[in-house]
Each structure stands twice: as C-alpha cells, then as structure tokens.
Design a protein around this motif. Structure first.
Motif, short mmCIF file in Angstrom:
data_model
loop_
_atom_site.label_atom_id
_atom_site.label_comp_id
_atom_site.label_asym_id
_atom_site.label_seq_id
_atom_site.Cartn_x
_atom_site.Cartn_y
_atom_site.Cartn_z
N GLY A 22 0.83 -1.19 0.00
CA GLY A 22 0.00 0.00 0.00
C GLY A 22 0.86 1.24 0.00
O GLY A 22 2.01 1.21 0.43
N THR A 23 0.31 2.32 -0.50
CA THR A 23 1.05 3.59 -0.50
C THR A 23 0.07 4.73 -0.28
O THR A 23 -1.14 4.59 -0.52
CB THR A 23 1.81 3.78 -1.82
N LEU A 24 0.60 5.86 0.18
CA LEU A 24 -0.21 7.06 0.34
C LEU A 24 0.03 7.96 -0.86
O LEU A 24 1.17 8.34 -1.14
CB LEU A 24 0.16 7.79 1.63
N ILE A 25 -1.03 8.29 -1.58
CA ILE A 25 -0.97 9.28 -2.64
C ILE A 25 -1.37 10.61 -2.01
O ILE A 25 -2.52 10.80 -1.63
CB ILE A 25 -1.91 8.94 -3.81
N GLU A 26 -0.41 11.51 -1.87
CA GLU A 26 -0.68 12.76 -1.16
C GLU A 26 -1.63 13.66 -1.94
O GLU A 26 -1.67 13.63 -3.16
CB GLU A 26 0.63 13.50 -0.88
N SER A 27 -2.38 14.44 -1.17
CA SER A 27 -3.36 15.34 -1.76
C SER A 27 -3.50 16.57 -0.88
O SER A 27 -2.99 16.61 0.24
CB SER A 27 -4.72 14.63 -1.91
N LEU A 75 -10.20 12.81 8.38
CA LEU A 75 -10.39 11.51 7.73
C LEU A 75 -9.28 11.20 6.74
O LEU A 75 -8.88 10.04 6.58
CB LEU A 75 -11.74 11.49 7.03
N TRP A 76 -8.76 12.23 6.06
CA TRP A 76 -7.78 12.01 5.00
C TRP A 76 -6.35 12.22 5.46
O TRP A 76 -5.44 12.31 4.64
CB TRP A 76 -8.09 12.92 3.81
N PHE A 77 -6.13 12.31 6.78
CA PHE A 77 -4.78 12.49 7.30
C PHE A 77 -4.21 11.15 7.76
O PHE A 77 -4.83 10.42 8.53
CB PHE A 77 -4.78 13.47 8.48
N SER A 78 -3.01 10.83 7.26
CA SER A 78 -2.34 9.58 7.64
C SER A 78 -1.35 9.85 8.76
O SER A 78 -0.38 10.59 8.57
CB SER A 78 -1.61 8.99 6.43
N PHE A 133 -1.57 14.42 4.30
CA PHE A 133 -2.93 14.21 3.82
C PHE A 133 -2.89 13.47 2.49
O PHE A 133 -2.01 13.72 1.65
CB PHE A 133 -3.64 15.55 3.64
N GLY A 134 -3.83 12.57 2.29
CA GLY A 134 -3.88 11.83 1.04
C GLY A 134 -4.79 10.63 1.13
O GLY A 134 -5.62 10.50 2.05
N GLY A 135 -4.66 9.74 0.15
CA GLY A 135 -5.49 8.55 0.08
C GLY A 135 -4.66 7.28 0.07
O GLY A 135 -3.55 7.26 -0.48
N ASN A 136 -5.18 6.24 0.67
CA ASN A 136 -4.52 4.93 0.73
C ASN A 136 -4.92 4.11 -0.49
O ASN A 136 -6.10 3.88 -0.73
CB ASN A 136 -4.92 4.20 2.02
N GLU A 193 -9.24 0.89 -5.59
CA GLU A 193 -9.89 2.18 -5.38
C GLU A 193 -9.28 2.82 -4.13
O GLU A 193 -8.65 2.15 -3.32
CB GLU A 193 -11.40 1.97 -5.21
N VAL A 194 -9.44 4.11 -4.00
CA VAL A 194 -8.81 4.84 -2.89
C VAL A 194 -9.64 4.74 -1.62
O VAL A 194 -10.87 4.66 -1.66
CB VAL A 194 -8.60 6.32 -3.27
N GLU A 195 -8.96 4.70 -0.50
CA GLU A 195 -9.55 4.84 0.82
C GLU A 195 -8.92 6.05 1.49
O GLU A 195 -7.78 6.41 1.18
CB GLU A 195 -9.33 3.58 1.67
N PRO A 196 -9.61 6.72 2.41
CA PRO A 196 -9.01 7.87 3.10
C PRO A 196 -7.68 7.51 3.74
O PRO A 196 -7.45 6.36 4.15
CB PRO A 196 -10.06 8.23 4.15
N GLY A 197 -6.79 8.49 3.84
CA GLY A 197 -5.44 8.25 4.34
C GLY A 197 -5.38 7.69 5.74
O GLY A 197 -4.38 7.08 6.13
#
Length: 269
Positions: free
Chosen positions: A108-113, A126-129, A135-138, A154-158
């Motif tokens: 898994g990786t975090l795609i920052e946003s 919700l979107w903070f890892s 911030f991003g999505g898992n 598909e993306v899940e919140p970070g």
C-alpha cells in the motif's frame, strides 16, 4: 509573452493510444465533429502533460489556448477513459496463474493530496495519515515478482490502515488465488490478513530480532528479500507519472487517477 518549443517525453504510441480512446468516447457520447476546442490528439497531449509533468491545469490550458474550466473538463475526461481500461483484479490473478508466477506482492502507499474537510469519530481528519504525517489517500497495489505493477485498488481515506483497505478491496480474491497455488507476499502491516498472505513474524515487544528462533529469522529474511523487488511498483508509477506524487484534484479522484497511470504505464512498456 514568449513562446517556445517543448517536447513531451512520452512514447508516441502512448499518445496515440489515449487519443484513440478519447475519439471513441466522443463518438459514444455523440459529440458533433468540430465542436470541441481541441481534437483528441491535442487533448491527449494535455492529459499526458499533466500526468508526466505534474503541471498546473491553468498553465496547461493556457498553452493549449483553452479556458481553465475546459482544461479541467478535458483532464477529467481523459482520466475517466483511461480508468475504464484498468485491469480487473480477478483477470489479473488468473493471468498470473496462467503465466506460472510463483507469487504476487501486495503493498500500500499514500498518494498525497491537498487537505480536505471530513472528520473521523475521534475528531481527527479523515484524509490524514498518522503513519506518513500527510494528507492523502490509501491505495493498494499488486505487483509481479519482478516488481511490475499489475493492479491498483480504489482509494480509501489516508487514515485507513493498509490491512483494512486490503480487506475491503483485495483480500477475498487473494484467498482464492492462494488456494489455487498463488500465494501473496506482504509486509508487517498485513499481519493477521489470513491464510495465503505470507508476512514476516513480528519480534517480541521491547526485544530485538535476535529473540526470534533462527528458523523464523531466516524465513523473515527470505520474505523481505523476495518482496523487496515488488516494493518498486508504487515508486515506478510515482516517478514516471509525477502527478501521483501530489494530486491537487479531489481526493476521491485518487483511485481513478492511479488506475489511469497504471494503464499508461502498461502501454509505455
């Protein structure tokens, strides 16, 4: 204003492939000929510039001679037609078995946003890892033993842990594949994932790795060595398609954008 000539460092066949998809999409929705500001090829160049250069849409639209709103509309259209070509998980696993692969690698990786509103029950964003402090999505990846990216979820919140995202999107299919002789290697973030998911054994709390039995340490070393080749999957996509390093679109578009990058990457190869 000063104009200059630039070269898009993307193979011509990738641009032609996207242009054909866009042209087919226009025919499907009944777009009248000559009614668009850009033809399919120039739209494909705009979309690929965004993926490759991580450029601002305003600048890309200005270079193409269109408005910023039209630039965003063309970009989202390009992402949609590419994401529709993304491989299905079950088809990918079936192909891996047919090609005689010994295993697949899950990561898994975090795609920052950009930061968005949305809170968890504990009040955290919700979107903070917490793991990555960003911030991003898992997004979950499957890669071949040599590290070639095969599938993207598909993306899940970070704030979603890797194992939770995997349970939602990929683990049921991996269980079936493991029962048919195709195990999955993963890191310690997937401990407890289930049968067929091979992960290193965690060392006792407060003690070093030497506290483990030598056989377990050897098993851990073998899993890490073999899995290390698959760790390059997310890095390959992020480095080749630099828009994935930080997406300025809605975080809900991270999944489609990452799957689009996967499709482009497969055409590149």
């Amino acid at each position: 204003m000063v104009t200059y000539v630039a070269t898009l460092d993307v193979p011509r066949q990738v641009v032609d492939y996207l242009a054909r998809l866009l042209a087919a999409h226009r025919r499907l929705i009944g777009t009248p000929r000559g009614s668009r500001a850009l033809g399919p090829f120039r739209q494909a160049v705009l979309v690929l510039r965004w993926f490759r250069e991580r450029g601002c849409v305003h600048c890309l639209a200005r270079d193409a001679g269109i408005s910023q709103a039209t630039g965003y509309r063309y970009l989202h259209e390009g992402i949609d037609v590419l994401a529709d070509q993304a491989p299905d998980l079950h088809d990918v696993l079936t192909r891996c078995q047919e090609e005689g692969m010994t295993h697949v690698i899950l990561d898994g990786t975090l795609i920052e946003s950009d930061r968005v509103s949305g809170e968890r029950e504990n009040g955290n964003d919700l979107w903070f890892s917490q793991k990555h402090k960003a911030f991003g999505g898992n997004v979950q990846f499957l890669s071949a033993p040599d590290g070639t990216p095969l599938w993207v979820s598909e993306v899940e919140p970070g704030s979603t842990p890797d194992i939770t995202a995997a349970r939602i999107h990929v683990l049921p299919a991996l269980y079936k594949a493991a029962a048919q002789g195709l195990p999955t290697l993963a890191d310690k973030g997937y401990i407890g994932a289930g049968i067929g998911i091979r992960v290193p054994v965690r060392r006792p709390k407060g003690r070093s790795e030497q506290a483990l039995h030598i056989d377990i340490r050897m098993t851990n070393a073998l899993i890490r060595y073999v899995r290390a080749l698959g760790e390059r999957a997310a890095a390959e996509l992020k480095e080749r398609w630099r828009a994935l390093k930080r997406i300025t679109l809605s975080p809900c578009r991270i999944g489609d954008t990452t799957r689009s990058a996967l499709v482009l990457n497969q055409r590149w190869k």
